[in-house]
Design a protein around this motif. Structure first.
Motif, PDB file in Angstrom:
ATOM      1  N   MET A   1       0.766  -1.187  -0.120  1.00  0.00           N
ATOM      2  CA  MET A   1       0.073  -0.253   0.103  1.00  0.00           C
ATOM      3  C   MET A   1       0.846   1.410   0.020  1.00  0.00           C
ATOM      4  N   LYS A   2       0.233   2.474  -0.877  1.00  0.00           N
ATOM      5  CA  LYS A   2       0.960   3.447  -1.032  1.00  0.00           C
ATOM      6  C   LYS A   2       0.776   4.337   0.297  1.00  0.00           C
ATOM      7  N   ILE A   3       0.599   5.414   1.328  1.00  0.00           N
ATOM      8  CA  ILE A   3      -0.476   6.501   2.035  1.00  0.00           C
ATOM      9  C   ILE A   3       0.689   7.769   1.361  1.00  0.00           C
ATOM     10  N   GLU A   4       0.117   8.540   0.344  1.00  0.00           N
ATOM     11  CA  GLU A   4       0.201  10.055   0.850  1.00  0.00           C
ATOM     12  C   GLU A   4      -0.047  10.707   1.446  1.00  0.00           C
ATOM     13  N   ILE A   5       0.808  12.509   2.511  1.00  0.00           N
ATOM     14  CA  ILE A   5      -0.529  12.764   3.219  1.00  0.00           C
ATOM     15  C   ILE A   5       0.295  14.049   3.164  1.00  0.00           C
ATOM     16  N   LEU A   6      -0.770  14.970   2.715  1.00  0.00           N
ATOM     17  CA  LEU A   6      -0.812  15.841   2.691  1.00  0.00           C
ATOM     18  C   LEU A   6      -0.505  16.980   3.817  1.00  0.00           C
ATOM     19  N   THR A   7       0.259  18.008   4.297  1.00  0.00           N
ATOM     20  CA  THR A   7       0.428  19.120   5.518  1.00  0.00           C
ATOM     21  C   THR A   7       0.695  19.787   5.117  1.00  0.00           C
ATOM     22  N   ILE A   8       0.580  20.771   6.470  1.00  0.00           N
ATOM     23  CA  ILE A   8       1.871  22.320   5.775  1.00  0.00           C
ATOM     24  C   ILE A   8       2.871  22.058   7.283  1.00  0.00           C
ATOM     25  N   PHE A   9       2.691  21.163   8.164  1.00  0.00           N
ATOM     26  CA  PHE A   9       3.924  20.714   9.114  1.00  0.00           C
ATOM     27  C   PHE A   9       4.435  19.006   9.217  1.00  0.00           C
ATOM     28  N   ALA A  82      -5.389   7.312  -5.865  1.00  0.00           N
ATOM     29  CA  ALA A  82      -5.380   7.455  -5.115  1.00  0.00           C
ATOM     30  C   ALA A  82      -6.736   7.806  -4.063  1.00  0.00           C
ATOM     31  N   ARG A  83      -7.411   7.214  -2.929  1.00  0.00           N
ATOM     32  CA  ARG A  83      -8.671   7.171  -2.362  1.00  0.00           C
ATOM     33  C   ARG A  83      -8.692   9.153  -1.521  1.00  0.00           C
ATOM     34  N   VAL A  84      -8.918   9.862  -1.931  1.00  0.00           N
ATOM     35  CA  VAL A  84      -8.167  10.903  -1.032  1.00  0.00           C
ATOM     36  C   VAL A  84      -9.206  11.273  -0.267  1.00  0.00           C
ATOM     37  N   ILE A  85      -8.828  11.511   1.547  1.00  0.00           N
ATOM     38  CA  ILE A  85      -9.398  11.451   2.205  1.00  0.00           C
ATOM     39  C   ILE A  85      -9.243  12.578   3.082  1.00  0.00           C
ATOM     40  N   LEU A  86      -9.887  13.501   3.536  1.00  0.00           N
ATOM     41  CA  LEU A  86      -9.914  14.797   4.019  1.00  0.00           C
ATOM     42  C   LEU A  86     -10.017  15.157   5.435  1.00  0.00           C
ATOM     43  N   LEU A  87      -8.647  15.147   6.596  1.00  0.00           N
ATOM     44  CA  LEU A  87      -8.978  14.499   8.108  1.00  0.00           C
ATOM     45  C   LEU A  87      -9.558  15.903   8.509  1.00  0.00           C
ATOM     46  N   THR A  88     -11.151  15.836   9.314  1.00  0.00           N
ATOM     47  CA  THR A  88     -12.039  17.206   9.666  1.00  0.00           C
ATOM     48  C   THR A  88     -12.773  16.472  10.523  1.00  0.00           C
ATOM     49  N   PRO A  89     -13.274  17.361  11.799  1.00  0.00           N
ATOM     50  CA  PRO A  89     -13.576  16.940  12.430  1.00  0.00           C
ATOM     51  C   PRO A  89     -15.502  16.357  12.234  1.00  0.00           C
ATOM     52  N   ALA A  99     -11.557   1.407   9.334  1.00  0.00           N
ATOM     53  CA  ALA A  99     -10.093   0.787   9.335  1.00  0.00           C
ATOM     54  C   ALA A  99      -9.632  -0.445   7.884  1.00  0.00           C
ATOM     55  N   ARG A 100     -10.302  -1.238   8.062  1.00  0.00           N
ATOM     56  CA  ARG A 100     -10.914  -2.040   7.819  1.00  0.00           C
ATOM     57  C   ARG A 100     -10.853  -2.228   6.161  1.00  0.00           C
ATOM     58  N   GLU A 101     -12.047  -0.686   6.219  1.00  0.00           N
ATOM     59  CA  GLU A 101     -12.109  -1.219   4.797  1.00  0.00           C
ATOM     60  C   GLU A 101     -10.999  -0.387   3.951  1.00  0.00           C
ATOM     61  N   LEU A 102     -10.350   0.836   4.820  1.00  0.00           N
ATOM     62  CA  LEU A 102      -9.341   1.278   3.578  1.00  0.00           C
ATOM     63  C   LEU A 102      -8.241  -0.001   3.765  1.00  0.00           C
ATOM     64  N   SER A 103      -7.827  -0.779   4.979  1.00  0.00           N
ATOM     65  CA  SER A 103      -6.447  -1.553   4.331  1.00  0.00           C
ATOM     66  C   SER A 103      -7.114  -2.267   3.200  1.00  0.00           C
ATOM     67  N   ARG A 104      -7.214  -2.233   2.414  1.00  0.00           N
ATOM     68  CA  ARG A 104      -7.842  -2.637   1.073  1.00  0.00           C
ATOM     69  C   ARG A 104      -7.751  -2.300  -0.082  1.00  0.00           C
ATOM     70  N   VAL A 153      -2.785   0.679   9.058  1.00  0.00           N
ATOM     71  CA  VAL A 153      -0.710  -0.139   8.855  1.00  0.00           C
ATOM     72  C   VAL A 153      -1.585  -1.933   9.513  1.00  0.00           C
ATOM     73  N   ARG A 154      -1.662  -1.245  10.711  1.00  0.00           N
ATOM     74  CA  ARG A 154      -1.777  -3.009  11.102  1.00  0.00           C
ATOM     75  C   ARG A 154      -2.936  -3.751  10.664  1.00  0.00           C
ATOM     76  N   LEU A 155      -3.504  -3.418  10.198  1.00  0.00           N
ATOM     77  CA  LEU A 155      -4.116  -4.697   9.477  1.00  0.00           C
ATOM     78  C   LEU A 155      -3.559  -5.129   7.979  1.00  0.00           C
ATOM     79  N   LEU A 156      -2.467  -4.578   7.526  1.00  0.00           N
ATOM     80  CA  LEU A 156      -2.410  -4.694   6.098  1.00  0.00           C
ATOM     81  C   LEU A 156      -1.758  -6.711   6.286  1.00  0.00           C
ATOM     82  N   PRO A 157      -2.169  -7.679   4.921  1.00  0.00           N
ATOM     83  CA  PRO A 157      -1.663  -8.705   5.589  1.00  0.00           C
ATOM     84  C   PRO A 157      -0.439  -8.848   5.737  1.00  0.00           C
TER      85      PRO A 157
END
Ligand code: ADE
Length: 240
Positions: A1-9, A82-89, A99-104, A153-157
Protein backbone atom coordinates in the motif's frame (compact mmCIF):
# COMPACT_ATOMS: atom_id res chain seq x y z
CA UNK A 1 0.00 0.00 0.00
CA UNK A 2 1.07 3.55 -0.70
CA UNK A 3 -0.01 6.36 1.65
CA UNK A 4 0.64 9.99 0.82
CA UNK A 5 -0.07 12.68 3.41
CA UNK A 6 -0.43 16.35 2.51
CA UNK A 7 0.26 18.75 5.38
CA UNK A 8 1.63 22.19 6.16
CA UNK A 9 3.46 20.67 9.17
CA UNK A 10 5.45 17.71 7.80
CA UNK A 11 7.55 17.66 10.99
CA UNK A 12 4.50 16.62 13.01
CA UNK A 13 4.30 13.37 11.06
CA UNK A 14 7.95 12.42 11.09
CA UNK A 15 8.32 10.67 14.42
CA UNK A 16 5.03 8.69 14.40
CA UNK A 17 6.25 6.77 11.37
CA UNK A 18 9.94 6.71 12.18
CA UNK A 19 9.45 4.57 15.28
CA UNK A 20 7.65 1.43 16.33
CA UNK A 21 5.77 -1.17 14.35
CA UNK A 22 4.83 1.23 11.57
CA UNK A 23 8.51 1.74 10.84
CA UNK A 24 8.92 -2.03 10.67
CA UNK A 25 6.04 -2.32 8.24
CA UNK A 26 7.73 0.28 6.04
CA UNK A 27 11.10 -1.48 6.28
CA UNK A 28 9.46 -4.74 5.30
CA UNK A 29 7.84 -3.11 2.27
CA UNK A 30 4.22 -3.59 3.43
CA UNK A 31 3.56 0.12 3.14
CA UNK A 32 5.22 3.18 1.71
CA UNK A 33 4.39 6.41 3.54
CA UNK A 34 5.27 9.76 2.03
CA UNK A 35 4.69 13.04 3.87
CA UNK A 36 4.37 15.93 1.46
CA UNK A 37 4.59 19.64 2.28
CA UNK A 38 1.53 21.42 0.88
CA UNK A 39 3.61 24.60 0.63
CA UNK A 40 5.68 23.07 -2.14
CA UNK A 41 2.56 23.43 -4.30
CA UNK A 42 2.18 27.16 -3.70
CA UNK A 43 3.27 29.84 -6.13
CA UNK A 44 4.55 33.29 -5.21
CA UNK A 45 7.01 34.55 -2.72
CA UNK A 46 4.83 34.15 0.34
CA UNK A 47 4.01 30.47 -0.26
CA UNK A 48 0.52 31.25 0.97
CA UNK A 49 -1.76 28.27 1.68
CA UNK A 50 -4.63 30.06 3.42
CA UNK A 51 -6.71 33.19 3.27
CA UNK A 52 -9.50 34.99 5.17
CA UNK A 53 -13.03 33.60 4.77
CA UNK A 54 -15.46 35.34 2.42
CA UNK A 55 -18.31 36.82 4.40
CA UNK A 56 -16.04 37.55 7.36
CA UNK A 57 -15.39 35.65 10.54
CA UNK A 58 -12.27 34.62 12.36
CA UNK A 59 -9.54 32.28 11.31
CA UNK A 60 -8.02 31.38 8.00
CA UNK A 61 -9.24 28.93 5.37
CA UNK A 62 -7.13 26.68 3.15
CA UNK A 63 -7.14 28.14 -0.37
CA UNK A 64 -8.22 25.84 -3.18
CA UNK A 65 -5.28 26.38 -5.59
CA UNK A 66 -2.43 24.64 -3.68
CA UNK A 67 -4.65 21.69 -2.77
CA UNK A 68 -5.95 21.23 -6.30
CA UNK A 69 -2.43 21.52 -7.70
CA UNK A 70 -1.10 19.04 -5.14
CA UNK A 71 -3.82 16.41 -5.46
CA UNK A 72 -3.91 16.58 -9.25
CA UNK A 73 -0.16 16.28 -9.63
CA UNK A 74 0.04 13.43 -7.10
CA UNK A 75 -2.79 11.57 -8.82
CA UNK A 76 -1.04 11.93 -12.17
CA UNK A 77 2.29 10.59 -11.01
CA UNK A 78 0.85 7.44 -9.40
CA UNK A 79 0.12 4.16 -11.11
CA UNK A 80 -3.37 3.93 -9.67
CA UNK A 81 -5.78 6.59 -8.50
CA UNK A 82 -5.54 7.31 -4.77
CA UNK A 83 -8.62 7.42 -2.55
CA UNK A 84 -8.56 11.01 -1.25
CA UNK A 85 -9.46 11.54 2.40
CA UNK A 86 -9.79 14.83 4.24
CA UNK A 87 -9.23 14.74 8.00
CA UNK A 88 -11.76 17.09 9.54
CA UNK A 89 -14.03 17.21 12.60
CA UNK A 90 -16.94 17.33 10.13
CA UNK A 91 -16.18 13.88 8.75
CA UNK A 92 -17.63 10.47 9.48
CA UNK A 93 -16.37 9.18 12.83
CA UNK A 94 -13.51 6.75 12.32
CA UNK A 95 -13.91 3.18 13.55
CA UNK A 96 -12.44 -0.29 13.09
CA UNK A 97 -14.73 -1.11 10.19
CA UNK A 98 -13.53 1.96 8.30
CA UNK A 99 -9.92 1.02 9.08
CA UNK A 100 -10.56 -2.44 7.64
CA UNK A 101 -12.15 -0.98 4.53
CA UNK A 102 -9.26 1.47 3.96
CA UNK A 103 -6.70 -1.30 4.48
CA UNK A 104 -7.98 -2.89 1.24
CA UNK A 105 -7.09 0.17 -0.87
CA UNK A 106 -3.93 0.26 -2.96
CA UNK A 107 -3.32 3.93 -2.48
CA UNK A 108 -4.53 6.56 0.01
CA UNK A 109 -4.01 10.30 -0.11
CA UNK A 110 -4.70 11.96 3.23
CA UNK A 111 -5.20 15.70 3.43
CA UNK A 112 -4.63 17.26 6.85
CA UNK A 113 -7.14 20.06 7.14
CA UNK A 114 -6.92 22.85 9.63
CA UNK A 115 -9.48 23.53 12.24
CA UNK A 116 -10.80 26.80 10.81
CA UNK A 117 -11.64 25.05 7.59
CA UNK A 118 -10.94 24.25 3.99
CA UNK A 119 -12.48 25.95 0.96
CA UNK A 120 -15.70 24.05 0.21
CA UNK A 121 -14.69 23.47 -3.44
CA UNK A 122 -11.94 21.17 -2.21
CA UNK A 123 -14.52 18.97 -0.52
CA UNK A 124 -16.80 19.04 -3.54
CA UNK A 125 -14.28 18.30 -6.26
CA UNK A 126 -11.22 16.60 -4.78
CA UNK A 127 -12.21 14.56 -1.76
CA UNK A 128 -13.73 11.06 -1.70
CA UNK A 129 -14.27 10.78 2.08
CA UNK A 130 -14.09 13.02 5.11
CA UNK A 131 -13.00 11.41 8.36
CA UNK A 132 -13.07 12.63 11.96
CA UNK A 133 -11.31 10.66 14.68
CA UNK A 134 -13.77 11.75 17.36
CA UNK A 135 -15.97 14.49 18.72
CA UNK A 136 -13.29 16.92 19.79
CA UNK A 137 -11.40 19.63 17.97
CA UNK A 138 -7.70 19.31 17.20
CA UNK A 139 -5.61 22.17 15.85
CA UNK A 140 -5.26 20.34 12.55
CA UNK A 141 -5.64 17.00 10.85
CA UNK A 142 -2.04 15.80 11.37
CA UNK A 143 -2.57 13.77 14.54
CA UNK A 144 -5.81 12.43 13.11
CA UNK A 145 -3.93 11.29 9.99
CA UNK A 146 -1.37 9.53 12.19
CA UNK A 147 -4.21 7.72 14.01
CA UNK A 148 -5.82 6.59 10.75
CA UNK A 149 -2.50 5.42 9.29
CA UNK A 150 -1.65 3.47 12.44
CA UNK A 151 -5.03 1.72 12.52
CA UNK A 152 -4.91 0.90 8.80
CA UNK A 153 -1.30 -0.27 8.58
CA UNK A 154 -1.64 -2.81 11.40
CA UNK A 155 -4.39 -4.49 9.35
CA UNK A 156 -2.27 -4.94 6.22
CA UNK A 157 -1.69 -8.57 5.27
CA UNK A 158 1.57 -9.75 6.83
CA UNK A 159 1.67 -7.13 9.58
CA UNK A 160 0.24 -9.23 12.40
CA UNK A 161 0.64 -12.94 12.77
CA UNK A 162 -2.40 -14.92 11.65
CA UNK A 163 -3.52 -15.80 15.14
CA UNK A 164 -3.88 -12.22 16.36
CA UNK A 165 -5.95 -11.34 13.31
CA UNK A 166 -8.27 -14.33 13.74
CA UNK A 167 -8.65 -13.67 17.45
CA UNK A 168 -9.42 -10.03 16.78
CA UNK A 169 -12.21 -10.80 14.31
CA UNK A 170 -13.48 -13.62 16.53
CA UNK A 171 -13.80 -11.37 19.57
CA UNK A 172 -15.91 -9.13 17.31
CA UNK A 173 -17.31 -6.12 19.07
CA UNK A 174 -16.35 -7.10 22.62
CA UNK A 175 -13.69 -5.34 24.68
CA UNK A 176 -10.53 -7.26 25.54
CA UNK A 177 -10.33 -9.43 28.65
CA UNK A 178 -7.86 -8.43 31.44
CA UNK A 179 -4.24 -9.48 30.90
CA UNK A 180 -1.50 -10.26 33.43
CA UNK A 181 2.18 -11.08 33.29
CA UNK A 182 4.81 -11.97 35.94
CA UNK A 183 5.05 -11.73 38.93
CA UNK A 184 2.08 -13.83 40.16
CA UNK A 185 1.62 -11.55 43.18
CA UNK A 186 2.53 -7.87 43.00
CA UNK A 187 2.08 -5.60 46.04
CA UNK A 188 -0.48 -8.03 47.40
CA UNK A 189 -2.45 -8.15 44.13
CA UNK A 190 -2.67 -11.70 42.82
CA UNK A 191 -3.15 -12.92 39.26
CA UNK A 192 -6.47 -14.83 38.93
CA UNK A 193 -5.52 -18.47 39.72
CA UNK A 194 -7.21 -19.89 36.61
CA UNK A 195 -4.56 -18.18 34.43
CA UNK A 196 -1.83 -20.14 36.23
CA UNK A 197 -3.75 -23.43 36.05
CA UNK A 198 -2.56 -24.57 32.63
CA UNK A 199 -6.19 -25.56 31.86
CA UNK A 200 -6.59 -23.98 28.43
CA UNK A 201 -10.34 -24.57 28.15
CA UNK A 202 -10.94 -22.99 31.56
CA UNK A 203 -8.73 -20.05 30.64
CA UNK A 204 -10.63 -19.53 27.38
CA UNK A 205 -13.97 -19.59 29.28
CA UNK A 206 -12.69 -17.15 31.91
CA UNK A 207 -11.43 -14.76 29.24
CA UNK A 208 -14.65 -14.88 27.27
CA UNK A 209 -16.67 -14.22 30.42
CA UNK A 210 -14.45 -11.31 31.44
CA UNK A 211 -14.77 -9.81 27.95
CA UNK A 212 -18.56 -10.13 28.14
CA UNK A 213 -18.82 -8.63 31.65
CA UNK A 214 -16.41 -5.83 30.90
CA UNK A 215 -18.18 -4.89 27.66
CA UNK A 216 -21.63 -4.99 29.32
CA UNK A 217 -20.42 -2.71 32.10
CA UNK A 218 -18.25 -0.25 30.18
CA UNK A 219 -19.72 -0.20 26.70
CA UNK A 220 -23.42 -1.11 26.75
CA UNK A 221 -23.63 0.26 23.19
CA UNK A 222 -21.16 -2.38 21.94
CA UNK A 223 -22.70 -5.08 24.11
CA UNK A 224 -26.12 -4.48 22.56
CA UNK A 225 -24.64 -5.16 19.11
CA UNK A 226 -22.64 -8.24 20.10
CA UNK A 227 -23.76 -11.62 18.79
CA UNK A 228 -23.96 -13.90 21.86
CA UNK A 229 -23.79 -17.67 21.71
CA UNK A 230 -25.78 -19.91 24.09
CA UNK A 231 -22.48 -20.52 25.91
CA UNK A 232 -22.03 -16.75 26.33
CA UNK A 233 -25.49 -16.50 27.93
CA UNK A 234 -24.61 -19.33 30.25
CA UNK A 235 -21.37 -17.58 31.29
CA UNK A 236 -23.29 -14.41 32.03
CA UNK A 237 -25.93 -16.26 34.05
CA UNK A 238 -23.22 -17.69 36.31
CA UNK A 239 -23.07 -14.20 37.76
CA UNK A 240 -26.62 -14.25 39.11
N1 ADE B 1 -9.09 18.13 12.64
C1 ADE B 1 -9.44 18.79 13.76
N2 ADE B 1 -10.09 18.00 14.61
C2 ADE B 1 -10.19 16.78 14.00
C3 ADE B 1 -10.78 15.54 14.38
N3 ADE B 1 -11.41 15.37 15.53
N4 ADE B 1 -10.69 14.52 13.50
C4 ADE B 1 -10.06 14.69 12.31
N5 ADE B 1 -9.50 15.83 11.91
C5 ADE B 1 -9.56 16.87 12.75
Amino acid sequence: MKIEILTIFPGMLESPFRESMIRRAMDRGLVEIEVIDLRSFTTGRHRQVDDAPYGGGRGMIFKPEPLFRAVESLQERGESRARVILLTPQGRTFNQEMARELSREKRLLLICGRYEGVDERVREALVDDEISIGDYILTGGELAAAVVVDAVVRLLPGFLDEESVTEESFSGSLLEYPQYTRPPVFRGMAVPPVLLSGDHAAIARWRRKQALLRTRERRPDLFAKAVLTPEDRRLLEEEL
